[in-house]
Design an enzyme around this catalytic site. Structure first.
Site, PDB file in Angstrom:
ATOM      1  CB  VAL A 175     -11.118  -3.063   7.465  1.00 34.10           C
ATOM      2  CG1 VAL A 175      -9.914  -3.491   8.289  1.00 34.10           C
ATOM      3  CG2 VAL A 175     -12.419  -3.304   8.225  1.00 34.10           C
ATOM      4  CB  THR A 176      -8.278   1.600   5.076  1.00 36.05           C
ATOM      5  OG1 THR A 176      -8.580   2.628   6.040  1.00 36.05           O
ATOM      6  CG2 THR A 176      -9.467   1.435   4.145  1.00 36.05           C
ATOM      7  CE1 TYR A 193      -4.537   2.253  -5.904  1.00 39.19           C
ATOM      8  CE2 TYR A 193      -3.024   4.112  -5.823  1.00 39.19           C
ATOM      9  CZ  TYR A 193      -3.331   2.798  -5.511  1.00 39.19           C
ATOM     10  OH  TYR A 193      -2.428   2.039  -4.816  1.00 39.19           O
ATOM     11  CD1 TRP A 247      -5.412  -3.573   5.126  1.00 36.38           C
ATOM     12  CD2 TRP A 247      -3.554  -4.632   4.484  1.00 36.38           C
ATOM     13  NE1 TRP A 247      -4.845  -2.839   4.116  1.00 36.38           N
ATOM     14  CE2 TRP A 247      -3.701  -3.462   3.693  1.00 36.38           C
ATOM     15  CE3 TRP A 247      -2.444  -5.460   4.251  1.00 36.38           C
ATOM     16  CZ2 TRP A 247      -2.782  -3.116   2.703  1.00 36.38           C
ATOM     17  CZ3 TRP A 247      -1.541  -5.109   3.266  1.00 36.38           C
ATOM     18  CH2 TRP A 247      -1.710  -3.944   2.500  1.00 36.38           C
ATOM     19  CD  GLU A 249      -5.670  10.938   5.041  1.00 40.22           C
ATOM     20  OE1 GLU A 249      -4.601  11.040   4.393  1.00 40.22           O
ATOM     21  OE2 GLU A 249      -6.740  10.530   4.557  1.00 40.22           O
ATOM     22  CB  SER A 250      -1.280   8.155   4.706  1.00 42.89           C
ATOM     23  OG  SER A 250      -1.794   8.904   3.609  1.00 42.89           O
ATOM     24  CB  CYS A 253      -0.911  -0.005   1.228  1.00 44.09           C
ATOM     25  SG  CYS A 253      -1.822   1.530   1.486  1.00 44.09           S
TER      26      CYS A 253
END
Length: 352
Positions: A158-159, A227, A128, A175-176, A92
């Site tokens: 589910v991230t 994407y 995951w 959130e990255s 990811c």
């Protein structure tokens, strides 16, 4: 037998899609032509349905990325060494942002990390899981169980990346961008910390406005645009996305011909946000996501910048291209039904 199988499945698709075919079928159509149209349109209908489950779509066939449900509106201040745990998966790019910040800022002893495996066959939701070792914090078998523990009744996606507070057993953020910024703020607010850090400040005050502008531009035109190209189910949104990607690469290369990093002579958040997409581009996005045109290997200054980033201690170990390729080509099966993984040739600019 093979011909009968083709006719059988074509008939199935024909019965499925004839009521929804939106164009005029030629009046003089051979039997083979009818089979071809039926199979083609039936497959397209199935493809759209599969892609829409993988990636939400607009009515025009454009990918619409869901918003993170645990994004922090106000910058949360991290505190206490060992209090937080980060869950990431190698394939990811959004997880890669977090692991890059973790490595570059020297947070190894401060924030513990768990690597997740991408295996939707055994995950209860999403993909995951913990294949080799159990979750060291909650004893969970997959990421869904961690969401359930930290936020009972949660029904969203589910991230990862996922940052949790081990003391309160709550989610801090998935959130990255928030996670990278929290890591950066923690380091700059602890100047007396004796830990050796490759980079001390990824968001200098005097560059904050320029960094925000660059970050937003990168997301719209490159990070998310690849994407939008890969998950488009109609021609127009695909063409728009690929055009954005092509123009972005040229613009990035021009910027890097004039400065060492994206915002000058020092590594900032923007560099951390660009690298995950750049190192996946030639092997994954240019092929699987059909981001045609030039590749990173065609841009002299982007290649120089990647090599520069890879000289920063800890950066090389944040990513495994072979593993990421396997995940993309096998798990995103609507885009690659055969699940054949191309042989991976590591680009020269990654051979540090």
């Amino acid at each position: 037998y093979k011909m009968w199988s083709l006719q059988k499945y074509s008939l199935f698709f024909m019965l499925l899609i004839l009521p929804v075919i939106s164009y005029d079928v030629p009046s003089k159509l051979s039997r083979q032509g009818l089979l071809v149209i039926s199979a083609r349109e039936g497959y397209k209908l199935l493809y759209k349905r599969l892609v829409s489950e993988l990636a939400p779509q607009s009515n025009l066939g454009a990918y619409v990325r869901p918003t993170s449900q645990f994004s922090v509106s106000k910058q949360t201040a991290l505190s206490s060494e060992g209090r937080y745990h980060l869950y990431v998966g190698n394939p990811c790019p959004w997880c890669h942002r977090a692991t890059l910040a973790h490595a570059i800022l020297g947070l190894t002893s401060k924030v513990t990390v768990s690597q997740l495996d991408d295996n939707p066959l055994i995950a209860t939701k999403g993909g995951w899981v913990f294949s080799s070792n159990m979750d060291p914090v909650f004893g969970a078998r997959d990421l869904k169980e961690i969401y359930d523990t930290c936020y009972p009744g949660y029904t969203g996606k589910v991230t990862a990346p996922l940052l949790v507070d081990k003391r309160t057993r709550k989610i801090v953020s998935n959130e990255s961008k928030d996670i990278v910024r929290m890591f950066g703020s923690w380091i700059t607010s602890n100047e007396d910390d004796s830990t050796v850090k490759p980079i001390k400040n990824i968001r200098p005050t005097e560059l904050s406005d320029a960094i925000d502008i660059k970050n937003n531009w990168l997301y719209q035109n490159f990070n998310n645009a690849v994407y939008r190209a890969g998950f488009a189910t109609e021609q127009a949104p695909y063409d728009d996305a690929v055009s954005c990607v092509s123009k972005a690469l040229s613009s990035i290369d021009l910027t890097l011909s004039q400065s060492k990093f994206l915002n000058g002579d020092t590594v900032t958040e923007s560099d951390i946000f660009l690298l995950p997409t750049a190192v996946r581009f030639d092997t994954i996005y240019a092929v699987l996501f059909k981001c045609t045109g030039k590749r990173i290997a065609d841009y002299e200054h982007i290649q120089r910048w990647v090599r520069e980033m890879y000289t920063i201690p800890g950066v090389v170990t944040t990513f495994d291209l072979q593993d990421a390729s396997r995940s993309y080509y096998q798990q995103m099966f609507p885009l690659n039904p055969s699940r054949i993984v191309p042989q991976v040739i590591i680009p020269s600019y990654l051979q540090i």
